[in-house]
Design a protein around this motif. Structure first.
Motif, short mmCIF file in Angstrom:
data_model
loop_
_atom_site.label_atom_id
_atom_site.label_comp_id
_atom_site.label_asym_id
_atom_site.label_seq_id
_atom_site.Cartn_x
_atom_site.Cartn_y
_atom_site.Cartn_z
N TYR A 5 0.81 -1.20 0.00
CA TYR A 5 0.00 0.00 0.00
C TYR A 5 0.86 1.27 0.00
O TYR A 5 1.80 1.39 0.76
CB TYR A 5 -0.91 0.02 1.23
N GLU A 7 0.07 4.75 0.96
CA GLU A 7 -1.01 5.48 1.61
C GLU A 7 -1.18 6.89 1.05
O GLU A 7 -2.30 7.39 0.91
CB GLU A 7 -0.76 5.54 3.13
N ASP A 8 -0.07 7.57 0.73
CA ASP A 8 -0.15 8.93 0.19
C ASP A 8 -0.84 8.94 -1.17
O ASP A 8 -1.68 9.81 -1.46
CB ASP A 8 1.25 9.54 0.06
N ILE A 10 -2.94 6.64 -2.32
CA ILE A 10 -4.34 6.28 -2.13
C ILE A 10 -5.13 7.49 -1.64
O ILE A 10 -6.25 7.74 -2.11
CB ILE A 10 -4.48 5.11 -1.14
N LYS A 11 -4.57 8.25 -0.71
CA LYS A 11 -5.28 9.43 -0.19
C LYS A 11 -5.50 10.46 -1.29
O LYS A 11 -6.59 11.04 -1.41
CB LYS A 11 -4.52 10.06 0.97
N MET A 12 -4.46 10.73 -2.08
CA MET A 12 -4.58 11.71 -3.16
C MET A 12 -5.67 11.30 -4.15
O MET A 12 -6.55 12.11 -4.50
CB MET A 12 -3.24 11.86 -3.88
N SER A 14 -8.08 9.05 -3.71
CA SER A 14 -9.38 8.98 -3.03
C SER A 14 -10.02 10.35 -2.90
O SER A 14 -11.23 10.52 -3.15
CB SER A 14 -9.20 8.35 -1.64
N ASP A 15 -9.21 11.35 -2.55
CA ASP A 15 -9.73 12.73 -2.44
C ASP A 15 -10.22 13.23 -3.80
O ASP A 15 -11.28 13.87 -3.90
CB ASP A 15 -8.64 13.67 -1.92
N ALA A 54 -4.59 1.94 -6.49
CA ALA A 54 -5.03 2.93 -5.50
C ALA A 54 -6.47 3.36 -5.74
O ALA A 54 -7.24 3.55 -4.79
CB ALA A 54 -4.10 4.15 -5.52
N SER A 58 -9.72 2.77 -3.36
CA SER A 58 -10.54 3.93 -2.98
C SER A 58 -12.01 3.73 -3.35
O SER A 58 -12.80 4.67 -3.23
CB SER A 58 -9.99 5.19 -3.65
#
Length: 245
Positions: A5, A7-8, A10-12, A14-15, A54, A58
């Motif tokens: 994973y 995480e950075d 995935i967050k980008m 996902s946002d 990613a 998400s």
């Protein structure tokens, strides 16, 4: 196979997906359509497979590729990771590459000739599968774009409907880069009229997909009835740093 994973990333992603979905909801509400009536396809063209992973992590269940040589390894990677998504081939498909993707796609958006449909049919029969396709309509009339001219669609449909192991689901189109405000929406509106006419002409219950709209024009496409939008940049960012395979 285990997934490592990021995480950075995935967050980008996902946002960005959340922002696009909110924008989709606004456009569907504005046009009087039901929430959830538009399928979001994340286009991972030239992006590394980690971007596609990613997006899936998400919650994005539909992913698109323009090129066979990028789609196949990503499909295989997802299969190894046991990640379940719907894969869409949205770019120009050459006859000699059809054999590599049969059974791997949820939907082929870019069938632009009877000969290509015949090859898809032949390969689908050989693999004992039914392949769902869209006919690419060149409604803008641009020479740089592939697809059937509007007057060519009914004769093409007559021939393609007679082919085994193919399911025609609707139309895909691309709007021109706007030279004046509203140009893209005009093309989408014309395509919607053609789509509805062909739905009556074919009598197909499964004629339910109108694929139009990308990052720069998807709001206009939704207002004109698009059911599937193809979004790359707005989800994954600038792809210029990556080179195609």
């Amino acid at each position: 196979m285990e997934y490592d994973y990021n995480e950075d990333l995935i967050k980008m992603i996902s946002d960005n997906i959340l922002k696009v979905r909110e924008s989709i909801d606004e456009a569907t509400a504005k046009s009087g359509r039901e929430k959830g009536s538009v399928t979001l396809i994340g286009v991972t063209k030239v992006f590394p497979v980690e971007y596609a992973e990613a997006a899936a992590m998400s919650g994005l269940k539909d992913l698109g590729e323009n090129r066979v040589q990028e789609l196949v390894p990503k499909v295989e990677r997802f299969s190894a990771l046991d990640i379940d998504v719907n894969w869409h081939l949205i770019g120009t498909l050459q006859k000699n590459k059809v054999k590599y993707i049969i059974g791997k796609t949820s939907l082929i958006h870019s069938v632009n000739s009877i000969e290509l449909a015949e090859e898809i049919s032949k390969r689908s029969v050989s693999n004992n599968v039914t392949t769902s396709i869209l006919l690419q309509a060149n409604v803008s009339g641009e020479e740089s774009k592939h697809g059937f001219a509007p007057h060519e669609l009914k004769p093409a449909i007559d021939k393609i409907m007679a082919l085994p192991s193919i399911s025609i689901r609707g139309l895909m189109t691309m709007a021109p880069i706007e030279t004046y405000e509203g140009q893209a929406r005009e093309v989408f509106a014309k395509t919607r009229v053609i789509f509805e006419d062909l739905k009556s002409y074919t009598g197909l219950e499964g004629w339910d997909v109108l694929s139009m709209g990308m990052s720069q024009d998807y709001k206009s496409a939704i207002c004109e009835g698009s059911t599937h939008i193809r979004i790359g940049t707005a989800i994954f960012g600038d792809r210029s740093q990556y080179k195609p395979l």
